[in-house]
Design a protein around this motif. Structure first.
Motif, PDB file in Angstrom:
ATOM      1  N   GLY B  35       0.997  -1.154   0.030  1.00 38.10           N
ATOM      2  CA  GLY B  35      -0.114  -0.063  -0.003  1.00 38.10           C
ATOM      3  C   GLY B  35       0.933   1.264   0.033  1.00 38.10           C
ATOM      4  O   GLY B  35       0.481   2.183  -0.748  1.00 38.10           O
ATOM      5  N   ALA B  36       2.057   1.212   0.747  1.00 35.41           N
ATOM      6  CA  ALA B  36       2.672   2.364   0.944  1.00 35.41           C
ATOM      7  C   ALA B  36       3.629   2.677  -0.380  1.00 35.41           C
ATOM      8  O   ALA B  36       3.569   3.924  -0.622  1.00 35.41           O
ATOM      9  CB  ALA B  36       4.019   2.017   1.983  1.00 35.41           C
ATOM     10  N   ILE B  37       3.969   1.572  -1.234  1.00 37.35           N
ATOM     11  CA  ILE B  37       4.658   2.213  -2.353  1.00 37.35           C
ATOM     12  C   ILE B  37       3.514   2.434  -3.400  1.00 37.35           C
ATOM     13  O   ILE B  37       4.073   2.856  -4.708  1.00 37.35           O
ATOM     14  CB  ILE B  37       5.712   0.863  -2.864  1.00 37.35           C
ATOM     15  CG1 ILE B  37       4.863  -0.443  -3.168  1.00 37.35           C
ATOM     16  CG2 ILE B  37       6.913   0.763  -1.980  1.00 37.35           C
ATOM     17  CD1 ILE B  37       5.485  -1.316  -4.047  1.00 37.35           C
ATOM     18  N   LYS B  38       2.244   1.982  -3.081  1.00 38.19           N
ATOM     19  CA  LYS B  38       1.253   2.660  -4.312  1.00 38.19           C
ATOM     20  C   LYS B  38       0.727   4.026  -4.033  1.00 38.19           C
ATOM     21  O   LYS B  38       0.085   4.398  -4.963  1.00 38.19           O
ATOM     22  CB  LYS B  38       0.448   1.326  -4.420  1.00 38.19           C
ATOM     23  CG  LYS B  38       1.005   0.040  -4.766  1.00 38.19           C
ATOM     24  CD  LYS B  38       1.217   0.323  -6.689  1.00 38.19           C
ATOM     25  CE  LYS B  38       2.113  -0.820  -6.839  1.00 38.19           C
ATOM     26  NZ  LYS B  38       2.563  -0.779  -8.246  1.00 38.19           N
ATOM     27  N   GLY B  39       0.971   4.328  -2.839  1.00 38.68           N
ATOM     28  CA  GLY B  39       0.095   5.393  -2.477  1.00 38.68           C
ATOM     29  C   GLY B  39       0.902   6.343  -1.620  1.00 38.68           C
ATOM     30  O   GLY B  39       1.379   6.241  -0.547  1.00 38.68           O
ATOM     31  N   LYS B  40       1.280   7.590  -2.073  1.00 40.79           N
ATOM     32  CA  LYS B  40       1.983   8.674  -1.585  1.00 40.79           C
ATOM     33  C   LYS B  40       1.540   9.082  -0.009  1.00 40.79           C
ATOM     34  O   LYS B  40       2.460   9.186   0.949  1.00 40.79           O
ATOM     35  CB  LYS B  40       2.430   9.785  -2.506  1.00 40.79           C
ATOM     36  CG  LYS B  40       3.585  10.729  -1.830  1.00 40.79           C
ATOM     37  CD  LYS B  40       4.848   9.888  -2.463  1.00 40.79           C
ATOM     38  CE  LYS B  40       6.009  10.446  -2.024  1.00 40.79           C
ATOM     39  NZ  LYS B  40       7.271   9.418  -2.086  1.00 40.79           N
ATOM     40  N   ILE B  41       0.268   9.203  -0.122  1.00 36.24           N
ATOM     41  CA  ILE B  41      -0.290   9.893   1.283  1.00 36.24           C
ATOM     42  C   ILE B  41      -0.108   8.687   2.097  1.00 36.24           C
ATOM     43  O   ILE B  41       0.326   8.727   3.619  1.00 36.24           O
ATOM     44  CB  ILE B  41      -1.767  10.365   1.110  1.00 36.24           C
ATOM     45  CG1 ILE B  41      -1.724  11.517   0.202  1.00 36.24           C
ATOM     46  CG2 ILE B  41      -2.425  10.529   2.420  1.00 36.24           C
ATOM     47  CD1 ILE B  41      -3.066  11.904  -0.147  1.00 36.24           C
ATOM     48  N   PHE B  42      -0.580   7.400   1.808  1.00 38.05           N
ATOM     49  CA  PHE B  42      -0.676   6.074   2.761  1.00 38.05           C
ATOM     50  C   PHE B  42       0.952   5.926   3.194  1.00 38.05           C
ATOM     51  O   PHE B  42       1.078   5.686   4.517  1.00 38.05           O
ATOM     52  CB  PHE B  42      -1.196   4.878   2.008  1.00 38.05           C
ATOM     53  CG  PHE B  42      -1.261   3.943   2.662  1.00 38.05           C
ATOM     54  CD1 PHE B  42      -2.448   3.815   3.626  1.00 38.05           C
ATOM     55  CD2 PHE B  42      -0.237   2.661   2.704  1.00 38.05           C
ATOM     56  CE1 PHE B  42      -2.608   2.653   4.517  1.00 38.05           C
ATOM     57  CE2 PHE B  42      -0.566   1.678   3.638  1.00 38.05           C
ATOM     58  CZ  PHE B  42      -1.462   1.368   4.494  1.00 38.05           C
ATOM     59  N   GLU B  43       1.712   5.934   2.249  1.00 38.95           N
ATOM     60  CA  GLU B  43       3.153   5.854   2.586  1.00 38.95           C
ATOM     61  C   GLU B  43       3.738   6.955   3.622  1.00 38.95           C
ATOM     62  O   GLU B  43       4.167   6.346   4.681  1.00 38.95           O
ATOM     63  CB  GLU B  43       3.929   5.954   1.530  1.00 38.95           C
ATOM     64  CG  GLU B  43       5.559   5.941   1.506  1.00 38.95           C
ATOM     65  CD  GLU B  43       6.335   6.188   0.379  1.00 38.95           C
ATOM     66  OE1 GLU B  43       5.809   6.780  -0.575  1.00 38.95           O
ATOM     67  OE2 GLU B  43       7.382   5.637   0.409  1.00 38.95           O
ATOM     68  N   ASN B  44       3.412   8.247   3.612  1.00 34.37           N
ATOM     69  CA  ASN B  44       3.663   9.098   4.375  1.00 34.37           C
ATOM     70  C   ASN B  44       3.057   8.680   5.979  1.00 34.37           C
ATOM     71  O   ASN B  44       3.782   8.574   6.863  1.00 34.37           O
ATOM     72  CB  ASN B  44       3.406  10.500   4.032  1.00 34.37           C
ATOM     73  CG  ASN B  44       4.230  11.036   2.957  1.00 34.37           C
ATOM     74  OD1 ASN B  44       5.352  10.550   2.566  1.00 34.37           O
ATOM     75  ND2 ASN B  44       3.793  11.955   2.190  1.00 34.37           N
ATOM     76  N   ILE B  45       2.089   8.400   5.979  1.00 38.95           N
ATOM     77  CA  ILE B  45       1.273   8.074   7.289  1.00 38.95           C
ATOM     78  C   ILE B  45       1.887   6.887   7.839  1.00 38.95           C
ATOM     79  O   ILE B  45       2.425   7.131   9.003  1.00 38.95           O
ATOM     80  CB  ILE B  45      -0.222   8.111   7.009  1.00 38.95           C
ATOM     81  CG1 ILE B  45      -0.901   9.450   6.467  1.00 38.95           C
ATOM     82  CG2 ILE B  45      -0.887   7.487   8.459  1.00 38.95           C
ATOM     83  CD1 ILE B  45      -2.228   9.276   6.206  1.00 38.95           C
ATOM     84  N   VAL B 285      -7.800   7.910   7.299  1.00 39.78           N
ATOM     85  CA  VAL B 285      -8.873   7.528   8.447  1.00 39.78           C
ATOM     86  C   VAL B 285      -8.030   6.912   9.556  1.00 39.78           C
ATOM     87  O   VAL B 285      -8.500   7.207  10.580  1.00 39.78           O
ATOM     88  CB  VAL B 285      -9.720   6.067   7.633  1.00 39.78           C
ATOM     89  CG1 VAL B 285     -10.320   5.586   8.847  1.00 39.78           C
ATOM     90  CG2 VAL B 285     -10.658   6.843   6.677  1.00 39.78           C
ATOM     91  N   ILE B 286      -6.876   5.965   9.549  1.00 40.07           N
ATOM     92  CA  ILE B 286      -6.139   5.756  10.374  1.00 40.07           C
ATOM     93  C   ILE B 286      -5.738   7.062  11.179  1.00 40.07           C
ATOM     94  O   ILE B 286      -5.599   6.999  12.412  1.00 40.07           O
ATOM     95  CB  ILE B 286      -4.869   4.744   9.851  1.00 40.07           C
ATOM     96  CG1 ILE B 286      -5.295   3.466   9.237  1.00 40.07           C
ATOM     97  CG2 ILE B 286      -3.844   4.576  10.957  1.00 40.07           C
ATOM     98  CD1 ILE B 286      -4.296   2.965   8.383  1.00 40.07           C
ATOM     99  N   LEU B 287      -5.335   8.049  10.601  1.00 37.18           N
ATOM    100  CA  LEU B 287      -4.670   9.115  11.144  1.00 37.18           C
ATOM    101  C   LEU B 287      -5.753  10.022  12.120  1.00 37.18           C
ATOM    102  O   LEU B 287      -5.784  10.090  13.124  1.00 37.18           O
ATOM    103  CB  LEU B 287      -4.145  10.044   9.899  1.00 37.18           C
ATOM    104  CG  LEU B 287      -3.223  11.275  10.354  1.00 37.18           C
ATOM    105  CD1 LEU B 287      -1.987  10.395  11.091  1.00 37.18           C
ATOM    106  CD2 LEU B 287      -2.803  12.086   9.494  1.00 37.18           C
ATOM    107  N   ALA B 288      -7.081   9.782  11.285  1.00 40.41           N
ATOM    108  CA  ALA B 288      -8.253  10.348  11.893  1.00 40.41           C
ATOM    109  C   ALA B 288      -8.364   9.652  13.365  1.00 40.41           C
ATOM    110  O   ALA B 288      -8.842  10.505  14.205  1.00 40.41           O
ATOM    111  CB  ALA B 288      -9.441  10.518  11.178  1.00 40.41           C
TER     112      ALA B 288
END
Lengths: 270, 540
Positions: B35-45, B285-288
């Motif tokens: 998931g992290a390598i496919k999505g930048k926002i998800f990766e950062n979180i 959502v995880i961050l929230a």
């Protein structure tokens, strides 16, 4: 094709004391694979000796045995008649991969040799500066290896080797990682650098699979072939320096080497 | 049931718990990393959260765990989940980070093959990403399993106020055996535990060899070629089986920029890339959830309670200073032992073939299980030497035992991963021990040393947490020191004052993160910038 008189079929022990001499070397890998059988190599005073052989024959391994990095199953290497049992700064190894320390400047890299021999800091710096000057790196002392080209890095490695004041230099395909133009430039310089009158260096052993390179540099060439490897011939190169590949004798020597290096037809390695 | 069998099954339960959670970490890590390598926002979180939690010692999670699982879920399930969560947080971070780094550094050409054949999600994961990540996972399994076992005594049985919570396992069983003074049972527990750990280490070592032989690409581990000097290959093989290969990872990391588009290839299909948005949404959502829970927690504490907690802060800081002094002593002793023993083992293959497996087994054997016996056996001797500082000595000794292998492994691995040409050059120049250390070995192992020191500091807290206040360590004896943050958290947890314990953990967490940002990361940056030994070997 002419077979020059200076092609010797084999080399035996019992000759006058050489600068560096490997006698009756037998060597096997841990898995039992027999690499060398009865190898004899002699490096005379002020001689540039080449060792050639097919890829994978064990040239680098042989160089490591000559430097005391590996112990042979039987046989020994002698420096001025004295047996080499472990690596010594009198016989310095220049690796195929160009080895520098990225956390040291060019000067610090070269100073490593004299500092290891307990030479005081200021004196070591003078020795290192001189070695860098010899290899044409004056003005580049403060550069880090990462800031240098491959050719410059190899000059640093050679300067470090020279700064140890060795009697013999063992060079394992030192130009193989350089582009052809850089390698050619360095080859042209190297003989003069190594045999300057003011160095204690008395002999060089160069391992390479680049036959032109070896013919360009070597006074004598040992040819390895067969499985396990043996010395199948020794060629004394009688071409004046600087050597040109356009010299007809160059081509003749090259033909001889190619003939001797035809695919190994030796014994089966059990 | 027969008592011997209970002991045997309790060992199996603990081993199963540790191994199961390691497996869970691996599987979740694959999914999250992909998931992290496919999505930048998800990766950062994902990476930010992992890095923060990786640098915060596992033990500081404990009060949070207790609040969540015991008070909210409760019952035997709550206790089991609390134990599992604590072990999970001990093993998960470096496995996740290792998987992420593997996915991030996979050669572009391999990914392109997968794209070329239009492999689906599971297919590309199964055939390309997962195999490529195996060596890095294996490399992190030894310390992760050691860490997992280390916490069994504190995770399986714990006390809040007057209530003791426990779940089935050797940690709980050992406590009961000690209380009953059952010497035979204790001995049997040791034997079973030792056997199980030896079997696990044996399989892990065997699997490491297999993994390295099968899953490393030739840029990691050169194929042994006939007629080549084998030392270089051997060392690289071993280096790939040991701890985190930071040097190589950082090199890959900087070399490759996965977000970079390659215009030579088929342009991206027109239309919306839904997966990216889905991943970004999951990350947000995880961050929230984290922010929401934190806000709720803050709001649920009354103003009076906040002022009490703030009043405790100076005491917490003083305790922290005491503990950092203990950490400094542990690091100094560990450093000296690592660079002498680690170097000796790394360059002596015969000693290494015995020494390294022995150390791997010993370090996987949880120190808190056997430490009470060491304490009681040697207390009189050490008391005659250290007098009033005897407890201090034992606490530091426990912290040392529980943590020294991180730095030891890192350094040993760093020496093994050193270019073999460096070893030859040092021999060639006849360099003395100190000259070698100062000029070549310590600089070239610097990234490994920093990684090892960082992990050692983090896990030293675990030893201190257990040792600084250990009531009934043996019979009625209590091991305790006069001051220390871990003691503060321990005592407040046991007395049921979870607010104070959680506040101390929070303050501690902030200090640790600040320390990580201002010291560890800077050192790591320096290591990546200047002390990458492989960069000194030029091979076009």
């Amino acid at each position: 094709m002419r077979n020059p008189a200076n092609l010797v079929g084999g080399v035996g022990p019992g000759q006058p004391i050489s600068l560096l001499e490997s006698v009756n070397i037998h060597f096997s890998y841990e898995n039992g694979y027999k690499v060398f059988e009865n190898i004899n190599i002699s490096v005379g005073q002020d001689k540039f000796v080449g060792i050639v052989g097919p890829s994978g024959i064990g040239k680098s391994t042989l160089l490591r045995i000559m430097g005391g990095f590996l112990a042979p199953d039987s046989g020994a290497t002698y420096l001025m008649g004295k047996k080499i049992t472990k690596p010594t700064p009198k016989v310095v190894f220049v690796h195929q991969s160009i080895i520098t320390f990225p956390w040291m400047t060019a000067l610090e890299n070269v100073m490593l040799s004299p500092r290891s021999m307990k030479v005081p800091q200021s004196e070591a710096e003078i020795v290192a500066m001189k070695a860098l000057e010899d290899v044409g790196l004056q003005g580049f002392e403060e550069l880090y290896p990462k800031e240098m080209s491959g050719g410059m890095r190899q000059r640093v490695a050679i300067a470090r080797a020279l700064a140890a004041n060795p009697m013999v230099l063992l060079m394992d395909e030192p130009f193989s990682h350089l582009d052809e133009l850089t390698a050619e430039g360095l080859r042209q310089d190297i003989y003069n650098i190594l045999f300057r009158v003011d160095t204690p260096l008395k002999g060089v052993v160069l391992v390479s699979h680049n036959l032109t390179e070896v013919l360009e540099l070597a006074d004598e060439i040992y040819i390895l072939n067969n499985i396990p490897a043996t010395v199948v011939g020794k060629l004394v190169v009688d071409i004046p320096r600087p050597r040109s590949i356009r010299n007809p004798k160059f081509s003749e020597y090259l033909d001889i080497l190619y003939t001797k290096l035809s695919p190994p037809g030796g014994k089966k390695n059990e | 049931m027969n008592e011997d069998l209970i002991i045997f099954f309790s060992v199996l339960a603990t081993a199963g718990r540790v191994l199961g959670l390691v497996l869970l970490s691996i599987v979740t890590g694959w999914l999250l990393s992909y998931g992290a390598i496919k999505g930048k926002i998800f990766e950062n979180i994902f990476i930010s959260i992992s890095e923060v939690f990786e640098s915060v010692p596992v033990i500081s999670f404990f009060p949070v765990v207790l609040i969540l699982f015991i008070t909210r879920i409760g019952g035997s399930l709550g206790v089991e989940l609390a134990a599992d969560f604590l072990v999970f947080t001990a093993v998960v971070w470096n496995i996740w980070i290792a998987e992420y780094q593997a996915f991030k550094t996979i050669p572009r050409e391999m990914v392109e093959v997968g794209e070329n054949y239009r492999l689906g999600f599971f297919s590309i994961l199964r055939n390309i990403y997962i195999p490529f990540s195996i060596p890095r996972i294996v490399a992190n399994l030894f310390p992760s399993i050691s860490d997992g076992f280390f916490y069994i005594t504190v995770s399986e049985v714990f006390t809040i106020g007057i209530t003791t919570y426990q779940t089935f396992g050797i940690g709980t069983e050992m406590q009961a055996l000690i209380s009953a003074g059952n010497t035979n049972g204790i001995l049997l527990a040791f034997v079973f535990l030792a056997l199980v750990i030896m079997i696990i280490i044996y399989f892990l070592r065997t699997f490491s060899k297999h993994a390295v032989a099968k899953y490393t690409v030739d840029t990691d581990t050169p194929v042994i070629r006939r007629g080549r000097f084998s030392f270089k290959n051997t060392t690289r093989r071993i280096s790939a089986t040991a701890a985190t290969p930071f040097t190589r990872l950082s090199k890959y990391y900087r070399r490759r920029n996965p977000s970079m588009k390659n215009e030579m290839f088929e342009p991206e299909r027109a239309g919306v890339n839904y997966s990216r948005y889905i991943l970004a949404t999951i990350g947000l959502v995880i961050l929230a959830i984290i922010l929401y829970s934190s806000t709720l927690l803050v709001l649920s504490v009354s103003a009076g309670e906040w002022s009490n907690l703030l009043a405790l802060t100076p005491q917490i800081i003083i305790g922290l200073l005491y503990d950092y002094s203990r950490v400094a002593v542990v690091i100094a002793v560990t450093f000296v032992i690592s660079i002498t023993l680690g170097y000796y083992l790394a360059v002596n293959s015969r000693a290494e073939s015995v020494g390294v497996p022995l150390i791997q087994v010993l370090t996987a054997f949880p120190a808190p299980v056997y430490f009470p016996f060491v304490y009681i056996a040697f207390y009189p001797d050490f008391h005659s030497v250290f007098g009033p500082l005897t407890s201090e000595f034992f606490v530091i000794a426990l912290a040392f035992i529980s943590t020294f292998y991180y730095l030891f492994y890192s350094f040993w691995m760093g020496v093994k991963a050193m270019p073999s040409e460096y070893q030859e050059l040092m021999k060639n120049l006849n360099m003395g021990f100190f000259s070698k250390m100062r000029r070549v070995i310590i600089p070239s192992t610097f990234p490994y040393l920093i990684a090892g020191i960082s992990s050692t500091i983090n896990s030293t807290w675990g030893g201190l947490m257990i040792g600084e206040y250990w009531p009934s360590i043996y019979g009625s004896r209590t091991l305790e020191v006069s001051n220390g943050l871990m003691r503060f958290i321990d005592i407040n947890t046991r007395s049921g004052n979870l607010g104070a314990a959680a506040w101390a953990s929070f303050v501690f967490g902030i200090v640790v993160v600040v320390f990580s940002i201002f010291f560890t990361r800077r050192m790591m940056d320096l290591a990546r910038k200047r002390y990458v030994a492989e960069e000194g070997v030029f091979a076009a």
